[in-house]
Design a protein around this motif. Sequence first.
Motif, PDB file in Angstrom:
ATOM      1  N   SER A 137     -31.956 -82.238  22.052  1.00  0.00           N
ATOM      2  CA  SER A 137     -31.926 -82.896  23.286  1.00  0.00           C
ATOM      3  C   SER A 137     -30.363 -83.677  23.462  1.00  0.00           C
ATOM      4  CB  SER A 137     -32.610 -84.292  23.354  1.00  0.00           C
ATOM      5  OG  SER A 137     -32.375 -85.004  22.034  1.00  0.00           O
TER       6      SER A 137
ATOM      7  N   SER B 154     -31.084 -80.491  28.705  1.00  0.00           N
ATOM      8  CA  SER B 154     -31.848 -81.326  29.428  1.00  0.00           C
ATOM      9  C   SER B 154     -33.122 -80.537  29.825  1.00  0.00           C
ATOM     10  CB  SER B 154     -31.595 -82.070  30.564  1.00  0.00           C
ATOM     11  OG  SER B 154     -32.572 -82.514  31.382  1.00  0.00           O
TER      12      SER B 154
ATOM     13  N   SER C 220     -24.916 -86.082  26.233  1.00  0.00           N
ATOM     14  CA  SER C 220     -26.400 -85.936  26.795  1.00  0.00           C
ATOM     15  C   SER C 220     -26.911 -87.409  27.098  1.00  0.00           C
ATOM     16  CB  SER C 220     -27.399 -85.325  25.782  1.00  0.00           C
ATOM     17  OG  SER C 220     -28.551 -85.406  26.087  1.00  0.00           O
TER      18      SER C 220
ATOM     19  N   VAL D  48     -29.968 -87.486  28.288  1.00  0.00           N
ATOM     20  CA  VAL D  48     -31.352 -87.472  27.778  1.00  0.00           C
ATOM     21  C   VAL D  48     -31.290 -88.008  26.174  1.00  0.00           C
ATOM     22  CG1 VAL D  48     -33.098 -86.040  27.259  1.00  0.00           C
ATOM     23  CG2 VAL D  48     -32.002 -85.474  28.991  1.00  0.00           C
TER      24      VAL D  48
END
Lengths: 404, 408
Positions: A46, A50, A63, A65
Amino acid sequence: MNNGPLQGVRITEFTSAWAGPYATCLLALLGAEVIKVESRRRLDHSRNTSFSTGKDFSGPNESSVFNSLNLNKLGVNLNLSKPKGVEIAKKLVRVSDAVMENMRPGVMPRLGLGYEVLREVKQDIIYLSSSACGQTGPEREYVGYAPTFAALGGASFVTGYEDWPPSNFMGAIDLRSATTSAFAMVAALCHRQRTGEGQYVDLSSQETIAVLVGDTLLDYIMNQRVPMRMGNRDDVTAPHNCYRCRGDDNWISIAVTTDQEWQALCGTMERPELAQDERFSDAYKRWNNQDELDQIINEWTKGQDYYDVMEKLQKAGVAAAPSLSSEGLFKDPHLKERDVFMQVEHPVIGKDWVIAPPWRLSATPAEIKRHAPLLGEHNDFIFHGLLGMSRKEIKELEEEQVIY
Amino acid sequence: MKGTVLGGVLEDVKVLEYCTMISGPYCTKLLADMGAEVVKIESPGTGDEARRSGPFPGDIPHQEKSGLFLYLNTNKRGITLDPGKPMGKEIFEGLVKNVDILVEDTPPGYMEQLGLGYEDLKGLNPGLIMTSISPFGRSGPNKDYKAYQLNTAHVSGQGYLLPIPSPTLERPPVKAGGNSCDCDAGLVAAVAVLSAFYWKGATGQGQFIELSKQEALMSMQRVESVTFANDGVTMTRQAQAQSRMPGGVMPCKDGYVVAVTPEEHQWKALMELVGNPEWSKEDWCKDQRGRSEHAQELNGYLIEWMKQHTKEEIFRKGQALSCPIAPINSAEDLLRSEQLNARDFFVEVEHPKAGRLTVPSSPYRFSKSPLRWERPAPLLGEHNEDVLCERLGYTREDLVKLRETGII
């Protein structure tokens, strides 16, 4: 410091992807201090990608996410394939209340970090293992992700259109497993608080989904009938569906369960004759004639704004609410007033929108205190500050790719 | 009930539930199944609305035989009480004095109207943890709006993205099947309730917890919910990202399977499963990007193979190769699952009206404190005498009067 109800609890976690990290993120939002152990050797995916939008991130700290699923945590790097890495991990466990991991069953014991070993390190440790199918049984080593949890747990089979294949599920299923892990972890913390005992918790992601659709199994148990997909429809009541509104892919959900609500719907649609119509005069008839009913309602909603429809119907006592996209959620006035979307300052991403904790606790509020850790951000803070290792030693371990 | 009665994780934790249907009862069921002593309050005469929801054995409605009710209320005690009447209120207050946790799901403001809001109750029991569950929470323009599960499923963003994938945007988004959305809200609530109980254990302090079902359901979608805010991306149920990833839901000989192969070695395992055919050796099939560009063509090939094999065969052979692939299980498949049965996932409860019944248990196993399956869901008012006489000291004559006046 965090003001949440779990303040003072320290958790060391060895998790990746979504189901593990979000479990301890919830606990961190509730005030626990969570130390995330990760390694460059095998980055949490992650941090890279994504799975929801398909977007690839250009570096491990970019990221959104990862940020969303690892808020409030501290992050350290440890290469667990090296014995020295395992020894340092044990030192972290010695000063922790709980451990969580979501590796394939058998991996943690092989690394020398199984429950039996860590219990020797810290006698009252709570150790939660989250896996696809559980730590026991013939399928314990089977691999899976959210889509297989949903499939094996029975959620896919009953979700979708009646005349179309079952629905796949993505990350949201992992977060159900994660929320269940968080619950089990707090239960074990309560048990320890009252008895002084730690323990091992074996959580199966497949089962976390099966219990959420548990009542659909009862129909098979009681009547040997297999519940099927039925779109938005209900077993008994109608209308019970989404109807098209003005704009691109805008829909409103309307559910009528009583005669009174039906009368109110007819009144709001300015179709009083429908309230007298034989075809719709009771719940049974409305259910049998719901195709026609859906058409009539669609005709009424299709040119209107979904908020206008919601307000008119709600004023009349009919349950109606739009089906919101990520744009719809972000712009929703109710969610705005309740500050559900929050911006977190992240050193690499900048301002990142995240969803606020889902509960409001009056005495010990759950709070977002900081962005997710950058890779290895707290190596010094934890290894030097908490474990008392010298900076020289830390540097050597970095060179040996133990702190890596 | 089968099995031995053993101390649960939450033994001696006292919980009062004043809820109907699914979210609130599921929250306290999670506590009850861990050994908490949960007393459920139902309306005199009619009881919990879930008693009128199926499935029923033989499809014959009966207030003591609803599968939904029986599932959501295992291990609880049940009383009937109308706290809207002065005597009922007094009894309610008596009960609140002796519990750690109260969970209620009445419309915002209703408990205050009865004089039973948190501010009133904490005077009686300063350590009380009171949790209020409502569709939209207790503030904001929608707070008094009505929402059934269908509505919360959609207004939370969960429904908009289902089914994955949808053949066309001309068909409406759908809610997840069964009652998982309402259960989600109960599960999310339970995390905060127990955390507050932990805080109480440390400090003696109680508190008030507010839970909006809309926000609880959104919390399960926290990644998908911010794609517009952060990237200007509005995902749809056509699921572009997923449709570029070969695999997904595929028909097979006797049903459907789902495969997901984010890692290269998993893709190779999938190829081995389907016999490393010629097309898998093409240049475009060698990396993620090429495969993503040819996703449709690839899925055609994969489905062709899947259709010649059963889901059982695909599952066993695929997993033996460490390929993340699984059958899409129906209720029947779940009941027959070797794995679930080896883990004793299903337990049997003996119910005085519904008879012997199999129910799903819990998704976790605690090494020190096995889950207990001590009692089936309560009959309507089954524990009136137990609770009111033994705990609050009312006499049997009192109960007769309370029953006649519709208070219990």
